[in-house]
Design an enzyme around this catalytic site. Structure first.
Site, PDB file in Angstrom:
ATOM      1  N   LYS A 171     -17.785 -60.597  67.895  1.00 37.43           N
ATOM      2  CA  LYS A 171     -18.091 -59.604  68.931  1.00 37.43           C
ATOM      3  C   LYS A 171     -18.629 -58.311  68.318  1.00 37.43           C
ATOM      4  O   LYS A 171     -19.617 -57.747  68.798  1.00 37.43           O
ATOM      5  CB  LYS A 171     -16.817 -59.334  69.754  1.00 37.43           C
ATOM      6  CG  LYS A 171     -17.015 -58.425  70.951  1.00 37.43           C
ATOM      7  CD  LYS A 171     -16.024 -58.743  72.053  1.00 37.43           C
ATOM      8  CE  LYS A 171     -14.595 -58.348  71.726  1.00 37.43           C
ATOM      9  NZ  LYS A 171     -14.357 -56.895  71.819  1.00 37.43           N
ATOM     10  N   SER A 172     -17.986 -57.833  67.257  1.00 41.62           N
ATOM     11  CA  SER A 172     -18.419 -56.572  66.640  1.00 41.62           C
ATOM     12  C   SER A 172     -19.850 -56.674  66.123  1.00 41.62           C
ATOM     13  O   SER A 172     -20.676 -55.773  66.323  1.00 41.62           O
ATOM     14  CB  SER A 172     -17.500 -56.225  65.465  1.00 41.62           C
ATOM     15  OG  SER A 172     -16.203 -55.974  65.931  1.00 41.62           O
ATOM     16  N   ARG A 174     -23.520 -54.768  67.513  1.00 40.57           N
ATOM     17  CA  ARG A 174     -24.325 -53.988  66.554  1.00 40.57           C
ATOM     18  C   ARG A 174     -25.725 -54.574  66.390  1.00 40.57           C
ATOM     19  O   ARG A 174     -26.690 -53.832  66.197  1.00 40.57           O
ATOM     20  CB  ARG A 174     -23.598 -53.917  65.206  1.00 40.57           C
ATOM     21  CG  ARG A 174     -22.365 -52.987  65.258  1.00 40.57           C
ATOM     22  CD  ARG A 174     -21.387 -53.339  64.147  1.00 40.57           C
ATOM     23  NE  ARG A 174     -20.288 -52.386  64.030  1.00 40.57           N
ATOM     24  CZ  ARG A 174     -19.195 -52.375  64.788  1.00 40.57           C
ATOM     25  NH1 ARG A 174     -19.064 -53.246  65.782  1.00 40.57           N
ATOM     26  NH2 ARG A 174     -18.228 -51.489  64.593  1.00 40.57           N
ATOM     27  N   GLY A 220     -14.894 -51.329  75.260  1.00 40.40           N
ATOM     28  CA  GLY A 220     -14.748 -50.078  74.518  1.00 40.40           C
ATOM     29  C   GLY A 220     -15.807 -49.981  73.427  1.00 40.40           C
ATOM     30  O   GLY A 220     -16.410 -48.924  73.211  1.00 40.40           O
ATOM     31  N   SER A 236     -10.951 -45.621  63.061  1.00 43.72           N
ATOM     32  CA  SER A 236     -11.642 -46.352  64.122  1.00 43.72           C
ATOM     33  C   SER A 236     -13.089 -46.634  63.742  1.00 43.72           C
ATOM     34  O   SER A 236     -13.894 -45.720  63.561  1.00 43.72           O
ATOM     35  CB  SER A 236     -11.606 -45.537  65.427  1.00 43.72           C
ATOM     36  OG  SER A 236     -12.535 -46.076  66.346  1.00 43.72           O
ATOM     37  N   ASP A 253      -6.889 -56.271  66.020  1.00 41.87           N
ATOM     38  CA  ASP A 253      -6.929 -57.071  67.251  1.00 41.87           C
ATOM     39  C   ASP A 253      -6.033 -58.310  67.182  1.00 41.87           C
ATOM     40  O   ASP A 253      -5.883 -59.020  68.174  1.00 41.87           O
ATOM     41  CB  ASP A 253      -8.370 -57.490  67.558  1.00 41.87           C
ATOM     42  CG  ASP A 253      -9.229 -56.281  67.925  1.00 41.87           C
ATOM     43  OD1 ASP A 253      -8.681 -55.283  68.427  1.00 41.87           O
ATOM     44  OD2 ASP A 253     -10.454 -56.334  67.693  1.00 41.87           O
ATOM     45  N   LYS A 297      -5.754 -49.874  73.373  1.00 45.19           N
ATOM     46  CA  LYS A 297      -6.718 -50.984  73.462  1.00 45.19           C
ATOM     47  C   LYS A 297      -6.934 -51.319  74.948  1.00 45.19           C
ATOM     48  O   LYS A 297      -6.663 -50.502  75.814  1.00 45.19           O
ATOM     49  CB  LYS A 297      -6.197 -52.182  72.659  1.00 45.19           C
ATOM     50  CG  LYS A 297      -6.124 -51.904  71.166  1.00 45.19           C
ATOM     51  CD  LYS A 297      -7.499 -51.635  70.584  1.00 45.19           C
ATOM     52  CE  LYS A 297      -7.456 -51.243  69.127  1.00 45.19           C
ATOM     53  NZ  LYS A 297      -8.747 -50.763  68.636  1.00 45.19           N
ATOM     54  N   ARG A 316      -1.154 -52.570  74.122  1.00 41.88           N
ATOM     55  CA  ARG A 316      -0.795 -53.881  73.570  1.00 41.88           C
ATOM     56  C   ARG A 316       0.567 -53.893  72.895  1.00 41.88           C
ATOM     57  O   ARG A 316       1.178 -54.958  72.766  1.00 41.88           O
ATOM     58  CB  ARG A 316      -1.864 -54.350  72.576  1.00 41.88           C
ATOM     59  CG  ARG A 316      -3.106 -54.809  73.252  1.00 41.88           C
ATOM     60  CD  ARG A 316      -4.086 -55.476  72.306  1.00 41.88           C
ATOM     61  NE  ARG A 316      -5.249 -55.882  73.075  1.00 41.88           N
ATOM     62  CZ  ARG A 316      -6.472 -56.021  72.579  1.00 41.88           C
ATOM     63  NH1 ARG A 316      -6.686 -55.781  71.300  1.00 41.88           N
ATOM     64  NH2 ARG A 316      -7.471 -56.399  73.354  1.00 41.88           N
ATOM     65  N   ARG A 348      -6.811 -60.453  75.104  1.00 40.31           N
ATOM     66  CA  ARG A 348      -6.068 -60.917  73.925  1.00 40.31           C
ATOM     67  C   ARG A 348      -4.587 -61.145  74.239  1.00 40.31           C
ATOM     68  O   ARG A 348      -3.931 -61.984  73.624  1.00 40.31           O
ATOM     69  CB  ARG A 348      -6.239 -59.953  72.755  1.00 40.31           C
ATOM     70  CG  ARG A 348      -7.689 -59.887  72.278  1.00 40.31           C
ATOM     71  CD  ARG A 348      -7.833 -59.338  70.891  1.00 40.31           C
ATOM     72  NE  ARG A 348      -9.173 -58.809  70.679  1.00 40.31           N
ATOM     73  CZ  ARG A 348     -10.242 -59.557  70.399  1.00 40.31           C
ATOM     74  NH1 ARG A 348     -10.128 -60.857  70.284  1.00 40.31           N
ATOM     75  NH2 ARG A 348     -11.424 -58.988  70.221  1.00 40.31           N
TER      76      ARG A 348
HETATM   77  C1  S3P Z   1     -14.203 -52.688  66.970  1.00 37.66           C
HETATM   78  C2  S3P Z   1     -13.281 -51.868  66.402  1.00 37.66           C
HETATM   79  C3  S3P Z   1     -11.851 -51.873  66.768  1.00 37.66           C
HETATM   80  C4  S3P Z   1     -11.457 -53.153  67.491  1.00 37.66           C
HETATM   81  C5  S3P Z   1     -12.457 -53.536  68.556  1.00 37.66           C
HETATM   82  C6  S3P Z   1     -13.831 -53.745  67.935  1.00 37.66           C
HETATM   83  C7  S3P Z   1     -15.627 -52.539  66.581  1.00 37.66           C
HETATM   84  O1  S3P Z   1     -11.590 -50.759  67.602  1.00 37.66           O
HETATM   85  O2  S3P Z   1     -10.187 -53.019  68.086  1.00 37.66           O
HETATM   86  O3  S3P Z   1     -12.071 -54.739  69.192  1.00 37.66           O
HETATM   87  O4  S3P Z   1     -16.421 -53.467  66.845  1.00 37.66           O
HETATM   88  O5  S3P Z   1     -15.963 -51.514  65.982  1.00 37.66           O
HETATM   89  P1  S3P Z   1     -11.346 -49.280  66.971  1.00 37.66           P
HETATM   90  O6  S3P Z   1     -12.537 -48.943  66.200  1.00 37.66           O
HETATM   91  O7  S3P Z   1     -11.165 -48.368  68.125  1.00 37.66           O
HETATM   92  O8  S3P Z   1     -10.098 -49.423  66.153  1.00 37.66           O
END
Ligand code: S3P
Length: 456
Positions: free
Chosen positions: A40-41, A45, A112, A186, A339, A366, A370, A413
């Protein structure tokens, strides 16, 4: 060639009023050879950097889940057309500073990551944009991203109570470079600042107290940005991006998401006789804290064929069921498995002895709180669990009773973690709603069932 408008995963406008419960029953063994959907991350991006690059970016294996589709839609509305053909997604990049104001609000649904990263992008464009999302996203803190972006020149014209979505912001073509000490570890905040810094004249530096996932840095370098990273004493890192950047469209392939693979791995560990291979999983060291912890608990996890794909390490994981023992998980490991704590707490309930997970403050902000949701779910299933400050402590007894209805609080999750618990528990476990699972892991229930899980 299909436009992202038709490609977008179907959203359910009545989701909050139409919960869909699901029950997990004790399952014999979890076995097979599978892949999980894309990370996902990296997917978020890839779309964003594709939009900021000059020319076309081709992405294979993009995660086709609601969160990522919301980012695809946003990028498309900002003028970087997103299309799909034969399983490859294409983004027609407009160059750094080249995006245009959208027609209406950008709706990030539950995401988020999408919303925070895109705030950084919009900050460097002279345009007014409204950001919105679902009920869960509209409760999450945005101040952590807005504070540094305001220093760089972003203006906030309207915001929800306490600095939440819905937000109306105005970016600027004259964004300023900064040096910023992150108050929380973060990756989302780090990435938003680095994306804004791409447009700034000069160098933008983010100093993180503990190293967080570094996909933004790796991908920025892959797209041609000038970037420097320096490790700090005590586990932190300083990352600098040079502004007025020129990025070039690229071809990349998204590896499997280790945060999704975590649920399959956990199921294989707690269902006796399991022998499972999960192929093509991202093995970036900023994401492997869960595997490190499981190995300390005595888990049998082998990494087969570790290789490099598009600047990220990838491997196939072979997991076998076996006895586990409780461990202490140090707070500095939290960013590399943030996560995975709900499902780690589930695994800990099947281990022998106490597992003490320290330093989990970030879990409270989150998709749900959580920390509270995990403890409440475990307690409902007959597990001895307590919260001490920001720590979660689970007393494992080798077996779990189950026999409960678990509240998921609109959190994908939490839903998946407690379905996994039900596969190993003596009595069935029902989670109140599984619709949110589509935000990160489409096809989760069908994939689990194909491996031997009893879900209905
Ligand atoms: C993520 C960073 C994390 C993670 C989220 C994905 C990202 O959050 O919990 O699921 O893709 O940068 P934080 O950066 O707020 O810790």
């Amino acid at each position: 060639m299909r436009s992202v408008k038709s490609y977008r995963a179907p959203q359910n406008p009545n989701r909050e009023s139409m919960p869909h419960p699901l029950t997990a029953r004790r399952s014999a063994r979890i076995s097979g050879r599978v892949r999980v959907p894309g990370d996902k991350s990296i997917s978020h991006r890839a779309l964003i950097l594709g939009a900021l690059a000059i020319g076309r970016t081709r992405i294979a294996g993009l995660l086709a889940a609601e969160d990522v589709m919301a980012t695809a839609q946003a990028v498309d509305e900002l003028g970087a057309e997103v299309t799909q053909k034969d399983g490859t997604v294409e983004v027609l990049g407009q160059g750094v500073g080249g995006l245009r104001a959208p027609q209406g609000p950008l709706d990030f649904g539950n995401s988020g990551t999408g919303s925070r990263l895109m705030l950084g992008v919009v900050a460097g464009h002279d345009m007014r944009v409204e950001f919105t999302g679902d009920a869960s996203l509209c409760r999450r803190p945005m101040g952590r991203v807005l504070t540094p972006l305001i220093t760089m020149g972003l203006q906030v014209e309207a915001q929800g109570e306490g600095g939440t979505l819905p937000l109306t912001v105005r970016g600027t073509g004259d964004i300023l470079p900064i040096e910023y000490d992150l108050p929380v570890p973060s990756a989302q905040v780090k990435s938003a600042i680095l994306f804004a810094g791409l447009h700034a004249p000069g160098r933008t530096t983010v100093i993180e107290p503990l190293a967080t996932r570094d996909h933004t840095e790796r991908m920025l370098a892959f797209f041609g940005a000038e970037l420097h990273a320096e490790d700090k004493a005590g586990g932190g890192r300083a990352v600098t991006v040079c502004g007025d950047a020129e990025l070039h469209g690229a071809a990349l392939s998204v590896p499997g998401d280790p945060s999704s693979a975590a649920f399959l791995i956990a199921a294989a560990l707690i269902c006796p006789g399991s022998d499972l291979v999960v192929e093509n999983v991202l093995m970036n060291p900023t994401r492997t804290g869960f595997l490190d912890t499981l190995r300390e608990m005595g888990a049998s996890i082998e990494v087969l064929d570790l290789r490099d794909e598009g600047g990220e390490p990838v491997g196939d994981l072979r997991v076998k069921a076996g006895p586990l023992k409780g461990v202490r998980v140090p707070p500095e490991r939290a960013p590399s498995m943030i996560d995975e704590y709900p499902v780690l707490a589930v695994v800990a309930a099947f281990a022998e002895g106490e597992t003490h997970m320290a330093g989990l403050a970030e879990l409270k902000v989150k998709e749900s709180d959580r920390l509270a949701a995990t403890a409440a779910g475990l307690e409902a299933c007959g597990v001895a669990v307590r919260i001490e400050g920001d720590d979660l402590i689970v007393r494992g007894r080798g077996a779990v009773k189950g026999g409960a209805l678990v509240e998921t609080h609109m959190d994908h999750r939490i839903a998946m973690a407690f379905l996994i618990l039900g596969l190993g528990a003596s009595e069935p476990v029902t989670v109140d709603d599984v619709t949110m699972i589509a935000t990160s892991f489409p096809g989760f229930a069908a994939l689990m069932t194909s491996l031997g899980a009893e879900l209905a």
